[in-house]
Design a protein around this motif. Structure first.
Motif, PDB file in Angstrom:
ATOM      1  N   ALA A  89      -0.721   3.096  15.214  1.00 22.42           N
ATOM      2  CA  ALA A  89      -0.095   3.418  13.931  1.00 22.42           C
ATOM      3  C   ALA A  89      -0.446   4.870  13.615  1.00 22.42           C
ATOM      4  CB  ALA A  89      -0.641   2.500  12.836  1.00 22.42           C
ATOM      5  N   ALA A  90       0.258   5.439  12.677  1.00 21.68           N
ATOM      6  CA  ALA A  90      -0.055   6.799  12.250  1.00 21.68           C
ATOM      7  C   ALA A  90      -1.439   6.805  11.611  1.00 21.68           C
ATOM      8  CB  ALA A  90       0.991   7.282  11.255  1.00 21.68           C
ATOM      9  N   VAL A  91      -2.121   7.922  11.691  1.00 23.63           N
ATOM     10  CA  VAL A  91      -3.455   8.038  11.103  1.00 23.63           C
ATOM     11  C   VAL A  91      -3.389   7.736   9.613  1.00 23.63           C
ATOM     12  CG1 VAL A  91      -5.379   9.596  10.628  1.00 23.63           C
ATOM     13  CG2 VAL A  91      -4.246   9.686  12.847  1.00 23.63           C
ATOM     14  N   ASN A  92      -2.378   8.256   8.936  1.00 23.17           N
ATOM     15  CA  ASN A  92      -2.200   8.011   7.506  1.00 23.17           C
ATOM     16  C   ASN A  92      -2.131   6.508   7.211  1.00 23.17           C
ATOM     17  OD1 ASN A  92      -1.808   9.358   4.954  1.00 23.17           O
ATOM     18  ND2 ASN A  92       0.283   8.579   4.983  1.00 23.17           N
ATOM     19  N   THR A  93      -1.375   5.783   8.009  1.00 23.83           N
ATOM     20  CA  THR A  93      -1.239   4.336   7.856  1.00 23.83           C
ATOM     21  C   THR A  93      -2.578   3.648   8.079  1.00 23.83           C
ATOM     22  OG1 THR A  93       1.056   4.451   8.586  1.00 23.83           O
ATOM     23  CG2 THR A  93      -0.016   2.302   8.750  1.00 23.83           C
ATOM     24  N   TRP A  94      -3.299   4.072   9.109  1.00 24.30           N
ATOM     25  CA  TRP A  94      -4.607   3.519   9.447  1.00 24.30           C
ATOM     26  C   TRP A  94      -5.581   3.726   8.282  1.00 24.30           C
ATOM     27  CZ3 TRP A  94      -9.253   6.138  11.389  1.00 24.30           C
ATOM     28  CH2 TRP A  94     -10.170   5.285  11.984  1.00 24.30           C
ATOM     29  N   VAL A  95      -5.595   4.918   7.715  1.00 25.59           N
ATOM     30  CA  VAL A  95      -6.502   5.231   6.606  1.00 25.59           C
ATOM     31  C   VAL A  95      -6.153   4.389   5.377  1.00 25.59           C
ATOM     32  CG1 VAL A  95      -7.237   7.038   4.991  1.00 25.59           C
ATOM     33  CG2 VAL A  95      -7.066   7.547   7.434  1.00 25.59           C
ATOM     34  N   TYR A  96      -4.865   4.277   5.053  1.00 23.50           N
ATOM     35  CA  TYR A  96      -4.463   3.451   3.914  1.00 23.50           C
ATOM     36  C   TYR A  96      -4.836   1.990   4.146  1.00 23.50           C
ATOM     37  CZ  TYR A  96      -1.865   6.688   0.901  1.00 23.50           C
ATOM     38  OH  TYR A  96      -1.517   7.678   0.026  1.00 23.50           O
ATOM     39  N   ARG A  97      -4.652   1.508   5.361  1.00 25.07           N
ATOM     40  CA  ARG A  97      -4.981   0.113   5.665  1.00 25.07           C
ATOM     41  C   ARG A  97      -6.472  -0.137   5.445  1.00 25.07           C
ATOM     42  NH1 ARG A  97      -2.683  -1.434  11.067  1.00 25.07           N
ATOM     43  NH2 ARG A  97      -0.763  -1.368   9.880  1.00 25.07           N
ATOM     44  N   ILE A  98      -7.311   0.769   5.926  1.00 21.98           N
ATOM     45  CA  ILE A  98      -8.757   0.641   5.718  1.00 21.98           C
ATOM     46  C   ILE A  98      -9.065   0.664   4.225  1.00 21.98           C
ATOM     47  CG2 ILE A  98     -10.991   1.799   6.030  1.00 21.98           C
ATOM     48  CD1 ILE A  98      -9.923   2.774   8.777  1.00 21.98           C
ATOM     49  N   THR A  99      -8.428   1.568   3.494  1.00 29.30           N
ATOM     50  CA  THR A  99      -8.679   1.707   2.055  1.00 29.30           C
ATOM     51  C   THR A  99      -8.290   0.445   1.300  1.00 29.30           C
ATOM     52  OG1 THR A  99      -8.283   4.089   2.236  1.00 29.30           O
ATOM     53  CG2 THR A  99      -8.247   3.134   0.030  1.00 29.30           C
ATOM     54  N   VAL A 100      -7.122  -0.091   1.594  1.00 24.03           N
ATOM     55  CA  VAL A 100      -6.669  -1.315   0.929  1.00 24.03           C
ATOM     56  C   VAL A 100      -7.638  -2.457   1.230  1.00 24.03           C
ATOM     57  CG1 VAL A 100      -4.856  -3.091   0.942  1.00 24.03           C
ATOM     58  CG2 VAL A 100      -4.242  -0.661   0.785  1.00 24.03           C
ATOM     59  N   ASN A 101      -8.003  -2.632   2.491  1.00 26.05           N
ATOM     60  CA  ASN A 101      -8.913  -3.717   2.862  1.00 26.05           C
ATOM     61  C   ASN A 101     -10.281  -3.556   2.207  1.00 26.05           C
ATOM     62  OD1 ASN A 101      -6.980  -4.990   4.415  1.00 26.05           O
ATOM     63  ND2 ASN A 101      -7.607  -3.986   6.300  1.00 26.05           N
ATOM     64  N   LYS A 102     -10.808  -2.351   2.207  1.00 26.72           N
ATOM     65  CA  LYS A 102     -12.120  -2.100   1.588  1.00 26.72           C
ATOM     66  C   LYS A 102     -12.049  -2.349   0.080  1.00 26.72           C
ATOM     67  CE  LYS A 102     -14.583  -0.781   5.136  1.00 26.72           C
ATOM     68  NZ  LYS A 102     -15.730  -1.573   5.586  1.00 26.72           N
ATOM     69  N   SER A 103     -10.950  -1.959  -0.546  1.00 28.09           N
ATOM     70  CA  SER A 103     -10.792  -2.152  -1.990  1.00 28.09           C
ATOM     71  C   SER A 103     -10.742  -3.638  -2.333  1.00 28.09           C
ATOM     72  CB  SER A 103      -9.520  -1.456  -2.487  1.00 28.09           C
ATOM     73  OG  SER A 103      -9.605  -0.065  -2.305  1.00 28.09           O
ATOM     74  N   ILE A 104      -9.943  -4.376  -1.597  1.00 31.52           N
ATOM     75  CA  ILE A 104      -9.831  -5.823  -1.838  1.00 31.52           C
ATOM     76  C   ILE A 104     -11.170  -6.511  -1.592  1.00 31.52           C
ATOM     77  CG2 ILE A 104      -8.789  -7.965  -0.983  1.00 31.52           C
ATOM     78  CD1 ILE A 104      -6.188  -6.307  -0.551  1.00 31.52           C
ATOM     79  N   ASN A 105     -11.838  -6.160  -0.499  1.00 37.05           N
ATOM     80  CA  ASN A 105     -13.142  -6.762  -0.202  1.00 37.05           C
ATOM     81  C   ASN A 105     -14.177  -6.408  -1.261  1.00 37.05           C
ATOM     82  OD1 ASN A 105     -12.143  -7.999   2.072  1.00 37.05           O
ATOM     83  ND2 ASN A 105     -12.845  -6.399   3.456  1.00 37.05           N
ATOM     84  N   PHE A 106     -14.134  -5.169  -1.747  1.00 35.64           N
ATOM     85  CA  PHE A 106     -15.055  -4.748  -2.803  1.00 35.64           C
ATOM     86  C   PHE A 106     -14.856  -5.613  -4.048  1.00 35.64           C
ATOM     87  CE2 PHE A 106     -16.134  -2.386  -6.593  1.00 35.64           C
ATOM     88  CZ  PHE A 106     -17.400  -1.894  -6.306  1.00 35.64           C
ATOM     89  N   LEU A 107     -13.605  -5.820  -4.440  1.00 37.73           N
ATOM     90  CA  LEU A 107     -13.325  -6.617  -5.636  1.00 37.73           C
ATOM     91  C   LEU A 107     -13.759  -8.073  -5.452  1.00 37.73           C
ATOM     92  CD1 LEU A 107      -9.874  -5.163  -6.707  1.00 37.73           C
ATOM     93  CD2 LEU A 107     -12.102  -4.798  -7.796  1.00 37.73           C
ATOM     94  N   LYS A 108     -13.551  -8.622  -4.266  1.00 37.81           N
ATOM     95  CA  LYS A 108     -13.994  -9.994  -3.993  1.00 37.81           C
ATOM     96  C   LYS A 108     -15.518 -10.086  -4.106  1.00 37.81           C
ATOM     97  CE  LYS A 108     -10.265 -11.385  -0.890  1.00 37.81           C
ATOM     98  NZ  LYS A 108      -9.921 -11.675   0.523  1.00 37.81           N
ATOM     99  N   LYS A 109     -16.197  -9.122  -3.507  1.00 39.65           N
ATOM    100  CA  LYS A 109     -17.660  -9.101  -3.538  1.00 39.65           C
ATOM    101  C   LYS A 109     -18.155  -8.946  -4.979  1.00 39.65           C
ATOM    102  CE  LYS A 109     -21.557  -6.445  -1.723  1.00 39.65           C
ATOM    103  NZ  LYS A 109     -21.925  -5.274  -0.934  1.00 39.65           N
ATOM    104  N   LYS A 110     -17.520  -8.078  -5.735  1.00 39.78           N
ATOM    105  CA  LYS A 110     -17.908  -7.848  -7.126  1.00 39.78           C
ATOM    106  C   LYS A 110     -17.702  -9.114  -7.951  1.00 39.78           C
ATOM    107  CE  LYS A 110     -17.328  -4.585 -10.898  1.00 39.78           C
ATOM    108  NZ  LYS A 110     -16.743  -3.330 -11.330  1.00 39.78           N
ATOM    109  N   LYS A 111     -16.617  -9.805  -7.682  1.00 36.62           N
ATOM    110  CA  LYS A 111     -16.332 -11.035  -8.414  1.00 36.62           C
ATOM    111  C   LYS A 111     -17.375 -12.116  -8.089  1.00 36.62           C
ATOM    112  CE  LYS A 111     -12.425 -14.017  -9.515  1.00 36.62           C
ATOM    113  NZ  LYS A 111     -11.022 -14.302  -9.227  1.00 36.62           N
ATOM    114  N   ARG A 112     -17.717 -12.240  -6.802  1.00 40.58           N
ATOM    115  CA  ARG A 112     -18.753 -13.208  -6.407  1.00 40.58           C
ATOM    116  C   ARG A 112     -20.085 -12.842  -7.047  1.00 40.58           C
ATOM    117  NH1 ARG A 112     -16.497 -12.740  -1.191  1.00 40.58           N
ATOM    118  NH2 ARG A 112     -18.194 -11.360  -0.608  1.00 40.58           N
ATOM    119  N   TRP A 113     -20.419 -11.565  -7.016  1.00 45.22           N
ATOM    120  CA  TRP A 113     -21.673 -11.082  -7.585  1.00 45.22           C
ATOM    121  C   TRP A 113     -21.711 -11.372  -9.082  1.00 45.22           C
ATOM    122  CZ3 TRP A 113     -26.167  -9.727  -5.661  1.00 45.22           C
ATOM    123  CH2 TRP A 113     -27.045  -8.994  -6.415  1.00 45.22           C
TER     124      TRP A 113
END
Length: 185
Positions: free
Chosen positions: A67-91
């Protein structure tokens, strides 16, 4: 200066600090703004941004250009953001000090001052969407990415993204109509 992001990733994999700094400068604003759209909190967005760039540094050697680097970076960002919110909610479940006020005081820096209250409510409604709808909506309408790039980032077809956007808009419209029953939306 024309910078090739793929070349920078190769140099990052070879432990080139300057390449990492250039890569950071190239993508930091996009990553931060996307994280902020998810977390709705400046400190949380900064934390997600740091986590994204740590992951990029660690995974640079594994980038295969599927995939394009831009796409790869956005994908990582979206996944990290969603995981962060899940972790914050559990915490938050384990801490009685947690209040929803932290979520409702969000003020996105890009908001027009005269529409601050309406925009705050809109971002609360966006945050309440299902994750895939929220991702499609944020990438399409907040980050203003082309639909095909959104599809690539999400690993979905263009038609699936369009469907998610339609459902997101329908859900947002219903919430807005409930909040503003006397307005035509």
């Amino acid at each position: 200066m024309n910078v090739n992001a793929e070349e920078l990733l190769s140099r990052i994999a070879a432990e080139d600090r300057q390449a990492f700094q250039q890569f950071y400068q190239l993508f930091a604003e996009k990553v931060f703004n996307t994280a902020l759209s998810y977390t709705q909190n400046l400190q949380d967005a900064e934390e997600v941004t740091q986590d994204v760039f740590l992951s990029i540094h660690q995974a640079a050697a594994n980038f295969k250009a599927k995939a394009a680097v831009n796409t790869w970076v956005y994908r990582i960002t979206v996944n990290k953001s969603i995981n962060f919110l899940k972790k914050k909610k559990r915490w938050a479940l384990f801490h009685l000090n947690y209040t929803q006020k932290e979520q409702t005081d969000f003020e996105h820096p890009a908001l027009i001052l005269e529409n601050k209250e309406n925009a705050k409510l809109l971002f609360q409604f966006i945050a309440s969407l299902a994750n895939k709808q929220k991702t499609a909506f944020i990438l399409s309408f907040v980050e203003d990415l082309p639909r095909q790039e959104v599809a690539d980032i999400m690993g979905l077809s263009l038609k699936a993204v369009e469907s998610l956007l339609q459902r997101a808009k329908k859900n947002l419209r219903a919430k807005l109509e409930k909040s503003y029953p006397n307005r035509r939306i």
